[in-house]
Every structure is written in C-alpha cells, then in structure tokens.
Design a protein around this motif. Structure first.
Motif, short mmCIF file in Angstrom:
data_model
loop_
_atom_site.label_atom_id
_atom_site.label_comp_id
_atom_site.label_asym_id
_atom_site.label_seq_id
_atom_site.Cartn_x
_atom_site.Cartn_y
_atom_site.Cartn_z
N SER A 42 55.42 104.14 131.17
CA SER A 42 56.08 102.85 130.96
C SER A 42 55.41 102.07 129.84
CB SER A 42 56.11 102.05 132.26
OG SER A 42 54.81 101.87 132.75
N ALA A 43 54.13 102.24 129.64
CA ALA A 43 53.45 101.56 128.53
C ALA A 43 53.95 102.10 127.19
CB ALA A 43 51.94 101.76 128.65
N GLU A 44 54.18 103.43 127.11
CA GLU A 44 54.71 104.01 125.88
C GLU A 44 56.13 103.53 125.61
OE1 GLU A 44 54.32 108.15 126.58
OE2 GLU A 44 52.24 108.24 125.91
N LEU A 45 56.94 103.41 126.68
CA LEU A 45 58.30 102.91 126.51
C LEU A 45 58.29 101.47 126.03
CD1 LEU A 45 60.17 104.38 129.61
CD2 LEU A 45 60.55 104.93 127.21
N ALA A 46 57.42 100.65 126.59
CA ALA A 46 57.33 99.25 126.17
C ALA A 46 56.94 99.17 124.70
CB ALA A 46 56.32 98.52 127.04
N LEU A 68 62.65 96.69 118.89
CA LEU A 68 64.04 96.41 119.18
C LEU A 68 64.20 95.04 119.81
CD1 LEU A 68 67.00 97.32 119.39
CD2 LEU A 68 66.43 98.32 121.59
N VAL A 69 63.35 94.72 120.76
CA VAL A 69 63.41 93.42 121.42
C VAL A 69 63.14 92.31 120.42
CG1 VAL A 69 62.28 91.98 123.16
CG2 VAL A 69 62.82 94.37 123.68
N GLU A 70 62.19 92.49 119.54
CA GLU A 70 61.87 91.48 118.53
C GLU A 70 63.05 91.28 117.58
OE1 GLU A 70 60.02 88.54 116.52
OE2 GLU A 70 59.40 89.44 118.42
#
Length: 124
Positions: free
Chosen positions: A98-102, A108-110
């Motif tokens: 999950s850390a790699e996905l984040a 993209l979120v930015e």
C-alpha cells in the motif's frame, strides 16, 4: 374484477380519443399546409394531448389494479428478484504494498487537486 376491466377499457378508449384529437386537424385537412397552426388546431391538439395523458395514466392504474387483484386471488405469482452478486475486489499486483501504491498515485492526486483549484487557467 369486471369493474377494473371496464375501467381499463374506458381509459384505453380515452387514450385513443385523445390521440385522434391530436391528429384530426392534419388528417382531415383543417390545418393549412406549411402554415403556422391556427387557433383551432392548437386547441384540438393540446386538448387531445391532455385527454391522451389522462387515458394513459388511467390504463396504467387499472392495469396495476388488475394485477394486484390477480395476485391477491393467487392466480398470478410474483417472482422475487435474485439478489445482485457482490462485486469482487481486484487484488493489487503481486509484490505491491500500500505504501508503493500511495507513492505511485501521489502525482495523480496532486494533478487532480491542481486541476480543481484552477478555472480557465486562473486560480480561484
């Protein structure tokens, strides 16, 4: 039961009468061709539209009442809908935490955040 059938037939006749009122000026030639509607045409058309809508609502209501009566008498059975299956969650690719996905999704979120804060190239 017979009252419901008579009501459904009467409502269907009202629907047909309304449809006839809507097309009568054109079918009988009382409306001049390639011209604006005369007052009589507008009156007949919109009166027919009202009668047709009321007839359609009546047909639907009487059909629903007939169906309800048939269900109450046990002549028609109501089928139960099958529950929709739960969506299957797609697992993350093997070896991805999950850390790699984040970390991968942060740009993209930015970009989405920046896009939402600007309108036509100007900051809000």
């Amino acid at each position: 039961m017979i009252r419901r059938f008579v009501g459904a037939v009467a409502a269907a006749l009202a629907l047909l009468a309304g449809l006839w009122l809507m097309i009568a000026p054109f079918a009988l030639g009382t409306q001049p061709e390639a011209d604006d509607w005369i007052d009589a045409t507008g009156t007949e058309f919109f009166t027919g539209l009202g009668v047709a809508v009321i007839g359609l609502v009546g047909v639907a209501a009487f059909a629903a009442a007939i169906h309800e009566d048939l269900v109450a008498r046990g002549l028609v059975t109501v089928r139960q809908r099958a529950p929709e299956p739960e969506p299957i969650a797609q697992p993350a690719p093997a070896g991805t935490s999950s850390a790699e996905l984040a970390t991968m999704l942060a740009p993209l979120v930015e970009a989405l955040r920046e896009d939402l804060t600007t309108t036509n190239g100007h900051r809000r």
